[in-house]
Design a protein around this motif. Structure first.
Motif, short mmCIF file in Angstrom:
data_model
loop_
_atom_site.label_atom_id
_atom_site.label_comp_id
_atom_site.label_asym_id
_atom_site.label_seq_id
_atom_site.Cartn_x
_atom_site.Cartn_y
_atom_site.Cartn_z
N ARG A 291 0.83 -1.20 0.00
CA ARG A 291 0.00 0.00 0.00
C ARG A 291 0.88 1.26 0.00
NH1 ARG A 291 -1.04 3.41 3.63
NH2 ARG A 291 -0.20 2.12 5.30
N GLN A 292 1.92 1.26 0.83
CA GLN A 292 2.82 2.41 0.87
C GLN A 292 3.57 2.57 -0.45
OE1 GLN A 292 5.14 2.79 4.74
NE2 GLN A 292 4.26 0.78 4.97
N THR A 293 3.96 1.44 -1.05
CA THR A 293 4.68 1.48 -2.34
C THR A 293 3.77 2.00 -3.44
OG1 THR A 293 6.00 -0.41 -1.58
CG2 THR A 293 6.09 0.13 -3.93
N ASP A 294 2.52 1.58 -3.42
CA ASP A 294 1.56 2.07 -4.42
C ASP A 294 1.39 3.59 -4.28
OD1 ASP A 294 1.25 -0.53 -5.24
OD2 ASP A 294 -0.68 -0.84 -4.23
N GLY A 295 1.38 4.06 -3.03
CA GLY A 295 1.28 5.51 -2.81
C GLY A 295 2.49 6.24 -3.36
N LEU A 296 3.66 5.64 -3.18
CA LEU A 296 4.88 6.23 -3.75
C LEU A 296 4.77 6.29 -5.26
CD1 LEU A 296 7.85 7.20 -3.68
CD2 LEU A 296 8.52 4.78 -3.61
N TRP A 297 4.27 5.23 -5.88
CA TRP A 297 4.16 5.22 -7.34
C TRP A 297 3.21 6.30 -7.84
CZ3 TRP A 297 6.86 3.77 -11.25
CH2 TRP A 297 6.29 3.80 -12.52
N ARG A 298 2.09 6.48 -7.14
CA ARG A 298 1.16 7.54 -7.53
C ARG A 298 1.86 8.91 -7.49
NH1 ARG A 298 -2.43 4.25 -4.59
NH2 ARG A 298 -2.14 5.50 -2.69
N ARG A 299 2.68 9.09 -6.47
CA ARG A 299 3.43 10.34 -6.34
C ARG A 299 4.42 10.50 -7.50
NH1 ARG A 299 7.21 11.61 -1.02
NH2 ARG A 299 8.50 13.24 -1.95
N LEU A 300 5.13 9.44 -7.83
CA LEU A 300 6.10 9.50 -8.92
C LEU A 300 5.40 9.71 -10.26
CD1 LEU A 300 8.44 6.58 -7.83
CD2 LEU A 300 8.95 9.03 -7.69
N SER A 301 4.26 9.06 -10.44
CA SER A 301 3.52 9.18 -11.70
C SER A 301 3.01 10.60 -11.90
CB SER A 301 2.35 8.20 -11.72
OG SER A 301 2.81 6.86 -11.65
N ALA A 302 2.77 11.28 -10.79
CA ALA A 302 2.30 12.67 -10.85
C ALA A 302 3.45 13.65 -11.00
CB ALA A 302 1.48 13.00 -9.61
#
Length: 202
Positions: free
Chosen positions: A187-198
């Protein structure tokens, strides 16, 4: 092309984070894989290791005998320094080549460098973000015993041989707490990915 450094102590869950980021589309460059590649039979790095530490660290098939080399340098800071002076420049050059190849293939790619020895060797490189996988030493000790079959004394020795968790956290832009469940880490990694994708790296 954001360039992300991902680090963490032994059994910290770093590989789980790297695999999840790869599932999302990140290009993961594995420092351990590069180390093995630059030490391949016939390589200049392997020749220099043999010249420095003796031909007996090379197996009959031409491969590096990692156990023999480890026994030669483990616990000997001076010997480890000599080894690192041979290996680290070659690893840095090869990693830079792979970063450039990823950028050429896709200028928008998110490149993640999975690197255990970031604090020791690469902390001053121009990373856009430093991510640290973090779990208490006691938890990592349990994982080494339970999942890798190490005895407790060996597990403690391996953890103690690495830089402290505090030093890793000091250089982190993002800390992923891996002490909980696998789902929580993902879940934390997915949140990081959303941040990177943005495009958020600050």
């Amino acid at each position: 092309m954001p360039l992300i450094a991902l680090t963490g102590g032994i059994a910290s869950g770093k590989s789980t984070i790297a695999a999840r980021l790869a599932e999302h589309g990140a290009v993961v460059v594995d420092a351990d894989r590069i180390v093995r590649d630059v030490q391949a039979p016939g390589s200049p790095v392997l020749d220099r290791i043999a010249a420095e530490f003796g031909e007996d660290v090379i197996r009959a098939d031409g491969e590096l005998d990692r156990a023999a080399l480890g026994a030669r340098v483990f616990g000997d800071a001076e010997a480890l320094g000599r080894l690192n002076a041979i290996v680290h420049p070659a690893v840095k050059a090869e990693s830079q080549r792979r970063f450039a190849a990823a950028r050429d293939a896709d200028p928008a790619a998110v490149v993640v460098y999975d690197v255990p020895l970031l604090v020791e060797a690469r902390v001053d490189d121009p990373w856009d973000l430093i991510v640290v996988a973090d779990a208490p030493a006691a938890e990592r000790e349990e994982r080494l015993v339970r999942e890798r079959g190490l005895d407790r004394a060996e597990a403690r020795k391996r953890i103690a041989s690495q830089v402290s968790d505090e030093k890793r956290r000091e250089i982190a832009d993002v800390v992923i707490d891996t002490a909980g469940s696998l789902d929580d880490t993902l879940r934390q990694t997915d949140g990081l990915w959303r941040r990177l994708s943005a495009g958020e790296t600050a």
